[in-house]
Design a protein around this motif. Structure first.
Motif, PDB file in Angstrom:
ATOM      1  N   TYR A  41      34.987  49.923  37.446  1.00  0.00           N
ATOM      2  CA  TYR A  41      34.150  49.302  36.557  1.00  0.00           C
ATOM      3  C   TYR A  41      33.767  50.382  35.398  1.00  0.00           C
ATOM      4  O   TYR A  41      33.545  50.005  34.441  1.00  0.00           O
ATOM      5  N   PHE A  42      33.463  51.567  35.972  1.00  0.00           N
ATOM      6  CA  PHE A  42      32.808  52.530  35.109  1.00  0.00           C
ATOM      7  C   PHE A  42      33.704  53.745  35.014  1.00  0.00           C
ATOM      8  O   PHE A  42      33.524  54.603  33.801  1.00  0.00           O
ATOM      9  N   LEU A  43      34.523  53.899  35.643  1.00  0.00           N
ATOM     10  CA  LEU A  43      35.566  55.094  35.718  1.00  0.00           C
ATOM     11  C   LEU A  43      36.957  54.857  35.221  1.00  0.00           C
ATOM     12  O   LEU A  43      37.650  55.848  35.383  1.00  0.00           O
ATOM     13  N   ASP A  44      37.499  53.926  35.458  1.00  0.00           N
ATOM     14  CA  ASP A  44      38.986  53.478  35.246  1.00  0.00           C
ATOM     15  C   ASP A  44      39.217  53.125  33.510  1.00  0.00           C
ATOM     16  O   ASP A  44      38.499  52.031  33.241  1.00  0.00           O
ATOM     17  N   PRO A  45      39.545  54.028  32.794  1.00  0.00           N
ATOM     18  CA  PRO A  45      39.825  53.775  31.572  1.00  0.00           C
ATOM     19  C   PRO A  45      40.980  52.782  31.228  1.00  0.00           C
ATOM     20  O   PRO A  45      40.919  52.031  30.103  1.00  0.00           O
ATOM     21  N   LEU A  46      41.424  52.225  32.316  1.00  0.00           N
ATOM     22  CA  LEU A  46      42.674  51.364  32.141  1.00  0.00           C
ATOM     23  C   LEU A  46      42.268  49.972  32.342  1.00  0.00           C
ATOM     24  O   LEU A  46      43.017  48.949  32.301  1.00  0.00           O
ATOM     25  N   LEU A  47      41.183  49.769  32.956  1.00  0.00           N
ATOM     26  CA  LEU A  47      40.562  48.432  33.485  1.00  0.00           C
ATOM     27  C   LEU A  47      40.177  47.650  31.943  1.00  0.00           C
ATOM     28  O   LEU A  47      39.406  48.369  31.238  1.00  0.00           O
ATOM     29  N   SER A  48      40.786  46.626  31.897  1.00  0.00           N
ATOM     30  CA  SER A  48      40.460  45.794  30.791  1.00  0.00           C
ATOM     31  C   SER A  48      39.398  44.669  31.197  1.00  0.00           C
ATOM     32  O   SER A  48      39.212  44.217  32.416  1.00  0.00           O
ATOM     33  N   GLN A  49      39.007  44.055  29.924  1.00  0.00           N
ATOM     34  CA  GLN A  49      38.097  42.917  30.100  1.00  0.00           C
ATOM     35  C   GLN A  49      38.813  41.627  30.744  1.00  0.00           C
ATOM     36  O   GLN A  49      38.157  41.175  31.645  1.00  0.00           O
ATOM     37  N   ASP A  50      40.239  41.507  30.559  1.00  0.00           N
ATOM     38  CA  ASP A  50      40.889  40.569  31.036  1.00  0.00           C
ATOM     39  C   ASP A  50      41.053  40.664  32.511  1.00  0.00           C
ATOM     40  O   ASP A  50      40.777  39.871  33.418  1.00  0.00           O
ATOM     41  N   ASP A  51      41.075  41.950  32.852  1.00  0.00           N
ATOM     42  CA  ASP A  51      41.118  42.284  34.538  1.00  0.00           C
ATOM     43  C   ASP A  51      39.671  41.836  35.126  1.00  0.00           C
ATOM     44  O   ASP A  51      39.891  41.059  36.397  1.00  0.00           O
ATOM     45  N   VAL A  52      38.785  42.062  34.329  1.00  0.00           N
ATOM     46  CA  VAL A  52      37.523  41.817  35.115  1.00  0.00           C
ATOM     47  C   VAL A  52      37.430  40.210  35.108  1.00  0.00           C
ATOM     48  O   VAL A  52      36.836  39.748  36.063  1.00  0.00           O
ATOM     49  N   ASP A  53      37.817  39.579  34.020  1.00  0.00           N
ATOM     50  CA  ASP A  53      37.722  38.182  33.965  1.00  0.00           C
ATOM     51  C   ASP A  53      38.378  37.443  34.725  1.00  0.00           C
ATOM     52  O   ASP A  53      38.210  36.328  35.487  1.00  0.00           O
ATOM     53  N   LYS A  54      39.791  37.958  35.296  1.00  0.00           N
ATOM     54  CA  LYS A  54      40.469  37.376  36.205  1.00  0.00           C
ATOM     55  C   LYS A  54      39.816  37.395  37.477  1.00  0.00           C
ATOM     56  O   LYS A  54      39.952  36.433  38.468  1.00  0.00           O
ATOM     57  N   VAL A  55      39.078  38.603  38.017  1.00  0.00           N
ATOM     58  CA  VAL A  55      38.553  38.660  39.399  1.00  0.00           C
ATOM     59  C   VAL A  55      37.434  37.698  39.357  1.00  0.00           C
ATOM     60  O   VAL A  55      37.170  37.089  40.333  1.00  0.00           O
ATOM     61  N   LEU A  56      36.680  37.494  38.282  1.00  0.00           N
ATOM     62  CA  LEU A  56      35.612  36.729  38.116  1.00  0.00           C
ATOM     63  C   LEU A  56      35.934  35.246  38.353  1.00  0.00           C
ATOM     64  O   LEU A  56      35.411  34.442  39.131  1.00  0.00           O
ATOM     65  N   ASN A  57      37.000  34.737  37.838  1.00  0.00           N
ATOM     66  CA  ASN A  57      37.653  33.375  38.008  1.00  0.00           C
ATOM     67  C   ASN A  57      38.223  33.418  39.348  1.00  0.00           C
ATOM     68  O   ASN A  57      37.877  32.099  39.968  1.00  0.00           O
ATOM     69  N   LYS A  58      38.702  34.124  40.125  1.00  0.00           N
ATOM     70  CA  LYS A  58      39.213  34.017  41.370  1.00  0.00           C
ATOM     71  C   LYS A  58      37.860  33.782  42.363  1.00  0.00           C
ATOM     72  O   LYS A  58      38.051  33.106  43.512  1.00  0.00           O
ATOM     73  N   LEU A  59      36.797  34.664  41.948  1.00  0.00           N
ATOM     74  CA  LEU A  59      35.464  34.461  42.970  1.00  0.00           C
ATOM     75  C   LEU A  59      34.850  33.259  42.539  1.00  0.00           C
ATOM     76  O   LEU A  59      33.835  33.068  43.036  1.00  0.00           O
TER      77      LEU A  59
END
Length: 318
Positions: free
Chosen positions: A236-254
């Motif tokens: 979340y803090f160190l991966d420059p390739l992590l996108s908001q869409d990636d985070v949202d997909k994880v949240l949706n799955k959870l």
């Protein structure tokens, strides 16, 4: 958790006149008593939450943050009513007052339950390291203690000790009011496993004490204890390739709205990824200061504040 047929007597260790003495436990806990495991790791309708992380043996800062922000009183007793206190791992290692912090949480857990609240002590990477006997990060005080007692770290917290048995009942990932709490973070590698939080926590508990090589040999534990697993992930803090869409997909799955994590040091409680990730490792391990996250669900919309060591509270987000 230990199966019924594997229950063992509790052991207590003491230093008497400079000599290590090992004997059957004589305290108030029944020798065959077990600490309950959460039947469900998702909680609803919680009125308020206080969350803190990465205590790392800094008991004085820990208790001051809890006291000044209304979680405990001046006598270190629970004063948070029906609220939930979440500690997202890493009470262990680095500092010299680890056991003081552990016993405070142990007592608060019982007091909170009696008041209708709850304490969640989630296991972080340093808890799992200690429970498998990794002594690299313990303070010199504890190295001297182990030498004086002629025991290793793994023995000191094994399933025959009160704290060792208590720690083996803990979860690693929970969901409270749509907020997922854990130590490191949730990567898509975890959600791709398609297992419930209860299943994940059961696997984590069953893996306590296993060597790193053993964990790597099993597909599930290889993922759960890997660099993208819940106790190690810093993306979340160190991966420059992590996108908001990636985070949202994880949240949706959870089925969650936000993720609250420690593990990665900050100067204060911060939000990232459009306020969807809240970072609560506030560098308490340095022994100088720290903060606590407070979430209030008693209004029409949740309010988020960060509390400092003097009890001053600052709005975290709109």
């Amino acid at each position: 958790m230990i199966d019924d047929h594997k229950k063992k007597s509790l052991i207590q260790h003491n230093i008497v006149e400079g000599t290590h003495v090992k004997a059957s436990y004589q305290g108030s806990i029944a020798p065959d008593s077990m600490y309950p495991v959460n039947r469900n790791d998702t909680f609803y309708n919680v009125s308020k939450i206080a969350a803190i992380s990465d205590i790392h043996g800094q008991f004085d800062i820990f208790k001051q943050l809890l006291n000044q922000n209304g979680v405990i009183d001046d006598k270190l007793n629970w004063s948070f009513g029906q609220g939930h206190l979440v500690i997202t791992g890493d009470i262990f290692d680095r500092g010299d007052t680890v056991t003081e912090a552990l016993w405070l949480v142990y007592n608060l857990e019982q007091q909170a339950s009696a008041a209708g609240g709850k304490v969640h002590y989630l296991l972080g990477n340093h808890e799992y390291m200690v429970l498998r006997g990794d002594e690299r990060y313990i303070h010199d005080k504890y190295k001297h203690t182990l030498n004086a007692m002629n025991v290793d770290l793994k023995t000191l917290f094994n399933e025959n000790t009160v704290l060792g048995r208590w720690l083996r009942s803990k979860s690693t990932v929970i969901n409270i009011n749509g907020h997922v709490f854990l130590h490191g973070g949730i990567h898509s590698d975890f959600t791709d496993l398609d297992i419930s939080l209860e299943q994940a926590n059961k696997i984590f508990r069953q893996a306590i004490g296993q060597s790193r090589n053993s964990l790597k040999e099993q597909p599930l534990t290889k993922t759960l204890f890997g660099r993208t697993g819940p106790i190690w992930y810093r993306g979340y803090f160190l991966d420059p390739l992590l996108s908001q869409d990636d985070v949202d997909k994880v949240l949706n799955k959870l089925q969650a709205t936000r993720i609250v994590v420690g593990h990665t040091s900050m100067d204060k409680v911060e939000t990232h990824h459009n306020d969807k990730v809240i970072a609560i490792d506030t560098s308490i391990k340095k022994g100088k200061q720290g903060e606590i996250l407070l979430i209030d669900f008693q209004q029409s919309a949740p309010s988020y504040t960060r509390g400092d060591m003097k009890g001053k509270q600052y709005k975290l987000m709109d």
